[in-house]
Design a protein around this motif. Sequence first.
Motif, short mmCIF file in Angstrom:
data_model
loop_
_atom_site.label_atom_id
_atom_site.label_comp_id
_atom_site.label_asym_id
_atom_site.label_seq_id
_atom_site.Cartn_x
_atom_site.Cartn_y
_atom_site.Cartn_z
N TRP A 109 53.29 138.64 36.20
CA TRP A 109 52.29 137.63 36.61
C TRP A 109 52.85 136.68 37.66
O TRP A 109 52.12 136.27 38.57
N SER A 121 50.98 136.13 41.08
CA SER A 121 50.55 134.80 41.51
C SER A 121 51.19 134.42 42.84
O SER A 121 50.53 133.86 43.72
N ARG A 169 49.48 136.35 45.61
CA ARG A 169 48.13 135.83 45.86
C ARG A 169 48.20 134.52 46.64
O ARG A 169 47.41 134.28 47.57
N ASP A 170 49.18 133.67 46.28
CA ASP A 170 49.36 132.43 47.04
C ASP A 170 49.74 132.70 48.49
O ASP A 170 49.27 132.01 49.41
#
Length: 446
Positions: free
Chosen positions: A213, A217, A220-221
Amino acid sequence: MTDRDISADTSATTSTEEPAAAPAAPAPSAPAPSAPPVAAASAHPEKWGRVDADGTVYVKTEDGDRAIGSWQAGEPAEGLAHYARRFDDVRTEVELLEARLKAGSGDPKHSLTSAKHIKDSLKDAALVGDLAALNARIDHVLSRAQEAVESVKHARDEARQAAVARKQALVDEVEKIAESSTQWKSAGDRLRAILDEWKTIKGVDRKTDDALWKRFSKARDTFNRRRGSHFAELDRQRATAKERKQELVKLAEELSDSDDWAGTAARYRDLMTEWKAAGRAPKEADDALWQQFRAAQDKFFSHRSAVFDERDAELVENGKRKEALLAEAEKINPQGDLEAARAQLHRIQERWEEIGKVPRDRIRELEGKLRSIEEKVRHAADAQWRRTDPEAEARAAQFRERVEQFEAQAAKAHAAGDKRRAEQAEAQAAQWREWLQAAENAVASR
């Protein structure tokens, strides 16, 4: 029945309830060997036990009779039936465990625990029945339960590995999108779909899930930052494009009243090239600026079209007037009064020039017809000179004067920038020069 008899009964029973959260055991892939049959004890309890005269109840085992309790409440047969029913209850419980394992329902680990409890309780159980067969049946259930537990464990391991592999694949895809994709709309939609799928994937251990994760994350950022930077730069470019297009609109509006048709039309073409090179402004502003730019263009070109239409109509009318002059010129008869014919032709030529321009596609046609008439008059004059020689020197002087007159007219027209009138005067001067040459030749030959 004594308190000892009642207390002995509690060790022969166990709960069959299974945890709701436990996964069902998968059905075996191949038929398991049949379990040894266990006869119901209640049908013939005397076959499996006895009651002594003092009320002691015994069960027959492979190691001999074993005392299991005391019966004082009634006939010995009733006591045997009582303990036989207890045996049948345990037998039924074992059969239920086996049926669950065979059907793949419930938690096989719970079934294994229950079967072990029953097997352990048989050593001292107060039961009358075929204990050896029941024990063998329980061993069979234990074997099946152990296999089911291992199968569930294997399935769980495979499911966990598949879940980890799928999340790993999703993370790899997200990282690839984050680093390279510029299809912002479709990439954003895909990231949302991946997140939705991510939430449905279960069975990954917390440590692995947290690590994956964090990568998800972070990627995605990264994508969101790249996308934000892209659109921020796009906004800056659009703001610059807006300013440039505002300047182009102002230039276009300043040119809209110009009557320099060729030069302004060329300038508008340049402005259009600059407009395309400026890029897109914000949509609402871009649409409004384009309407202003086009309105300025349309104003100029509509004005030009109106002027050209009026000019074309004037040229067409000039053509008709020259056609009328040609009809008049064709009636000239140089075979009669040559001087009158020349004078009439000269007046027609002057009126011809006064009329002005005609449509481009009619110039050659109309000019050709006029020159044909001029040639007809010139040939008649040449023929007359060949027949007579009236005062050749005076005529030569007159012709010389006319040549000089038309040359002066041509020079004046050139100075005024009237090319057509200049060409016409030069043509007339050339004609009179030919006549002068003929007159001079006549004088010289006398």
